[in-house]
Enzyme design. Structure first.
Site, PDB file in Angstrom:
ATOM      1  N   ASP A 146      47.605 -13.109  12.958  1.00 30.34           N
ATOM      2  CA  ASP A 146      46.619 -12.206  12.365  1.00 30.34           C
ATOM      3  C   ASP A 146      46.169 -11.131  13.355  1.00 30.34           C
ATOM      4  O   ASP A 146      46.143 -11.358  14.568  1.00 30.34           O
ATOM      5  CB  ASP A 146      45.406 -13.027  11.888  1.00 30.34           C
TER       6      ASP A 146
ATOM      7  N   ASN B  84      48.294 -11.769  -0.013  1.00 29.25           N
ATOM      8  CA  ASN B  84      48.616 -10.484   0.619  1.00 29.25           C
ATOM      9  C   ASN B  84      49.224  -9.465  -0.354  1.00 29.25           C
ATOM     10  O   ASN B  84      49.306  -8.270  -0.046  1.00 29.25           O
ATOM     11  CB  ASN B  84      49.557 -10.664   1.828  1.00 29.25           C
TER      12      ASN B  84
HETATM   13  C1  IPE Z   1      46.549 -14.642   6.856  1.00 30.84           C
HETATM   14  O1  IPE Z   1      46.009 -13.470   7.315  1.00 30.84           O
HETATM   15  C2  IPE Z   1      47.933 -14.407   6.315  1.00 30.84           C
HETATM   16  C3  IPE Z   1      48.960 -14.094   7.311  1.00 30.84           C
HETATM   17  C4  IPE Z   1      48.794 -14.024   8.592  1.00 30.84           C
HETATM   18  C5  IPE Z   1      50.263 -13.837   6.775  1.00 30.84           C
HETATM   19  P1  IPE Z   1      45.083 -12.550   6.382  1.00 30.84           P
HETATM   20  O2  IPE Z   1      44.721 -11.380   7.199  1.00 30.84           O
HETATM   21  O3  IPE Z   1      45.765 -12.300   5.099  1.00 30.84           O
HETATM   22  O4  IPE Z   1      43.841 -13.513   6.109  1.00 30.84           O
HETATM   23  P2  IPE Z   1      42.342 -13.164   5.760  1.00 30.84           P
HETATM   24  O5  IPE Z   1      42.362 -12.189   4.624  1.00 30.84           O
HETATM   25  O6  IPE Z   1      41.723 -12.577   6.977  1.00 30.84           O
HETATM   26  O7  IPE Z   1      41.723 -14.484   5.411  1.00 30.84           O
HETATM   27  C1  IPE Z   2      48.492 -10.158   9.886  1.00 36.41           C
HETATM   28  O1  IPE Z   2      47.820  -9.034  10.324  1.00 36.41           O
HETATM   29  C2  IPE Z   2      49.799  -9.836   9.209  1.00 36.41           C
HETATM   30  C3  IPE Z   2      49.828 -10.098   7.759  1.00 36.41           C
HETATM   31  C4  IPE Z   2      48.882 -10.633   7.064  1.00 36.41           C
HETATM   32  C5  IPE Z   2      51.033  -9.713   7.072  1.00 36.41           C
HETATM   33  P1  IPE Z   2      46.839  -8.263   9.350  1.00 36.41           P
HETATM   34  O2  IPE Z   2      47.610  -7.252   8.608  1.00 36.41           O
HETATM   35  O3  IPE Z   2      46.088  -9.225   8.500  1.00 36.41           O
HETATM   36  O4  IPE Z   2      45.876  -7.563  10.382  1.00 36.41           O
HETATM   37  P2  IPE Z   2      44.298  -7.405  10.261  1.00 36.41           P
HETATM   38  O5  IPE Z   2      43.752  -8.781  10.033  1.00 36.41           O
HETATM   39  O6  IPE Z   2      44.044  -6.509   9.099  1.00 36.41           O
HETATM   40  O7  IPE Z   2      43.888  -6.827  11.556  1.00 36.41           O
HETATM   41 MG    MG Z   3      44.348 -10.206   8.715  1.00 34.91          MG
END
Ligand code: IPE
Ligand code: IPE
Ligand code: MG
Length: 250
Positions: free
Chosen positions: A29, A77
């Protein structure tokens, strides 16, 4: 053509080989924030995130962690802007295509968990190819959770089991933890010992709800593109200080 020499890293001296987690899971993340902090579009963070994952996979292999499971895309997502979702699907496809030869060289066995039927056809084709080609590899077990949701996984297991009951193949009393586990996407993989989440969020975001029941959780504020060997070393060090009681007393 000269073959690239494979340089292997040795396990840091303060880590004990016999107390390493057998299976590490990671919620990758913070890609978006990493990019935003640099004034870049979010997708640049995802691109850099691929390098972190490659680095971690290699590190697990070198240090003797037998299995790595990475959360790449959740069922939630899909709710992101279309262009980000499209970019991610194309990125997964391209990375798989580019990395397959190296995974073969490094004896990696790759698997995917999640609702794969919901992915674009061209990505599924790359997934099938990689899974089939690497299925006899005996090295690290690398699992990528894509279009994965823990609740959805549990529901599809329930549906499969209910169908078996309906057909009279099993009785309701036959349903136990062992049977249930066999119907999860992770049937062949086993439960993670250590869950790492980057970017400081203290939640599991629908990841491996059943399988993480007794995992040790390690959260670092570091954003995923910055997660490197030093960070992994710290996570493993913290893990080795933990006492895993599994509900018992010493
Ligand atoms: C969790 O991260 C999913 C992945 C890393 C693929 P998110 O960024 O989607 O999770 P939330 O929304 O912060 O809970
Ligand atoms: C995790 O990074 C990757 C996926 C969920 C695909 P994020 O895209 O959630 O990055 P932040 O949390 O918005 O910084
Ligand atoms: Mg994220």
């Amino acid at each position: 053509m000269t073959a690239k020499p494979i340089v292997r890293e040795v396990l840091p001296a303060d880590l004990r080989q016999d107390r390493l987690p057998k299976h590490v899971a990671v919620i990758m993340d913070g890609n978006g924030r990493w990019a935003k902090n640099r004034g870049l579009p979010r997708i640049m963070g995802h691109r850099r995130g691929v390098d972190s994952l490659k680095r971690l996979l290699r590190c697990c292999r070198d240090w003797g962690v037998g299995a790595l499971t990475a959360y790449a895309f959740s069922t939630e997502n899909w709710g992101r802007p279309l262009e980000e979702v499209d970019f991610l699907m194309t990125l997964f496809e391209r990375v798989l295509r580019q990395e397959l030869a190296e995974m073969m060289e490094e004896n990696v066995r790759i698997r995917f968990v999640g609702n794969l039927s919901g992915l674009p056809q061209s990505l599924r084709a790359e997934i099938d190819r990689a899974v089939i080609q690497t299925q006899r590899n005996q090295g690290i077990q690398f699992t990528v959770a894509t279009n994965y949701g823990g609740r959805q996984e549990i529901i599809q297991a329930c549906q499969a089991i209910a169908t078996q009951v309906q057909k009279g193949q099993i009785q309701p009393e036959d349903i136990d933890e062992t049977l249930f586990t066999r119907h999860l996407y992770t049937a062949e993989i086993g439960d993670p010992d250590l869950l790492i989440r980057t970017s400081g969020e203290m939640r599991i975001s629908n990841f491996l709800l059943w399988q993480l029941a007794y995992a040790e959780i390690y959260v670092t504020p570091t954003l995923w593109p910055d997660f490197d060997q030093t960070e992994f070393h710290q996570a493993l060090h913290a893990y080795q200080q933990r006492e895993r009681r599994f509900g018992k007393v010493r």
